[in-house]
Write a protein that holds these residues in place. Structure first.
Motif, short mmCIF file in Angstrom:
data_model
loop_
_atom_site.label_atom_id
_atom_site.label_comp_id
_atom_site.label_asym_id
_atom_site.label_seq_id
_atom_site.Cartn_x
_atom_site.Cartn_y
_atom_site.Cartn_z
N GLY A 206 0.81 -1.21 0.00
CA GLY A 206 0.00 0.00 0.00
C GLY A 206 0.85 1.26 0.00
O GLY A 206 0.57 2.21 -0.75
N MET A 207 1.89 1.28 0.82
CA MET A 207 2.77 2.45 0.86
C MET A 207 3.51 2.63 -0.45
O MET A 207 3.74 3.76 -0.90
N GLU A 208 3.88 1.53 -1.08
CA GLU A 208 4.58 1.64 -2.36
C GLU A 208 3.68 2.28 -3.42
O GLU A 208 4.13 3.14 -4.19
N VAL A 209 2.41 1.87 -3.45
CA VAL A 209 1.47 2.48 -4.39
C VAL A 209 1.26 3.96 -4.05
O VAL A 209 1.24 4.83 -4.94
N ALA A 210 1.12 4.27 -2.76
CA ALA A 210 0.92 5.66 -2.34
C ALA A 210 2.10 6.53 -2.75
O ALA A 210 1.92 7.68 -3.20
#
Length: 293
Positions: A206-210
């Protein structure tokens, strides 16, 4: 659509009181994702100040109308007859959807513009992208580089139309989605629109996509926040999660943390103490107990 101030700006962490975001128009007390729900939720329903935002779900009908609806199929929310109950929303023309009744209230399945018209400009709107009209989308995935362009293309026309519709209204807007392609398409349609990655399977993914799309916010389930008794508690099929302090991490990167779906005051109390920025809630009174202490 006005700028991204208010509930979508990048503020300091540990605000005393999180913003309240009316999930599907406070679905616990209103017929979800309807004009009536949006209109009533925007008033706060007599439980103090109006919410900072009204959250709604948007997808395409078979003939390309932007409709406000959450589920893939018609059966749970509407009075669709048996022959239609299992049908996908995006395989159903709007003329049929408009004749269906939502949760026995007499409210029809609305278009996006009708719901936006019901929300006063001083209340923000969080539009969650659900489906652009195909079963081929890939939600809840951190896509490999070779798949990103095709997935973005699936969402491109839909994102452009939603952004254009938002531009006709003065509400602060935040677009969120489980689908990476939806976030990418929104960035391409209008880089000034605030976006939020919705987490489900993995904090790291999720953080990578964000980060990939420089999301202004992340939307996380309530059992993903460490430092609370809620962390890794049973919440459907969600979790267990790695013990990453995502509130601190997101704030260090200038991203807000909004938590879904809050239904109890004790959840709100713990999440408030953890420093989250927003509570996506089914009920207007979740901040009532201990609020202001």
């Amino acid at each position: 659509m006005s700028g991204t101030t208010g509930t979508t700006d990048r503020r300091a962490p540990n605000r005393p009181t999180p913003d309240l975001i009316a999930h599907r128009g406070f679905a616990g007390v209103c017929p979800e994702n309807t004009v009536a729900a949006a209109e009533r939720a925007a008033t706060g329903l007599g439980r103090g100040e109006p919410p900072a935002m009204v959250e709604i779900d948007v997808m395409a009908s078979a003939d390309g109308e932007l409709v406000v609806f959450h589920d893939e199929r018609l059966g749970r929310v509407t009075d669709a007859p048996d022959r239609l109950a299992g049908q996908y929303v995006w395989e159903t023309p709007y003329e049929t959807l408009a004749e269906l009744e939502v949760l026995g209230t007499g409210e029809p399945v609305p278009r996006l513009d009708a719901v936006l018209d019901a929300i006063p400009p001083e209340v923000g709107v969080n539009v969650e992208f659900k489906n652009p009209g195909t079963a081929a989308i890939r939600p809840r995935e951190n896509l490999p580089p070779g798949d990103r362009e095709a997935e973005t293309d699936r969402w491109r026309a839909f994102a452009e139309r939603v952004v254009s519709t938002l531009d006709d209204h003065d509400n602060d807007a935040l677009i969120s989605s489980f689908s990476e392609g939806a976030l990418a398409a929104t960035r391409a349609a209008d880089p000034s629109v605030a976006i939020a990655a919705v987490f489900a399977e993995s904090v790291a993914d999720g953080m990578e996509v964000a980060r990939r799309y420089d999301c202004e916010a992340i939307h996380v389930p309530w059992n993903m926040v460490p430092g609370t008794e809620l962390f890794n508690a049973e919440y459907g099929s969600l979790g267990p999660y790695e013990p990453v302090d995502l509130v601190e991490l997101a704030h260090e990167e200038g991203r807000r943390v909004n938590v879904w779906t809050v239904e109890r005051w004790y959840q709100a109390t713990q999440l408030r103490a953890a420093g989250v920025d927003g509570l996506i809630a089914d009920y207007p009174g979740v901040l009532g107990f201990g609020d202001g202490e």
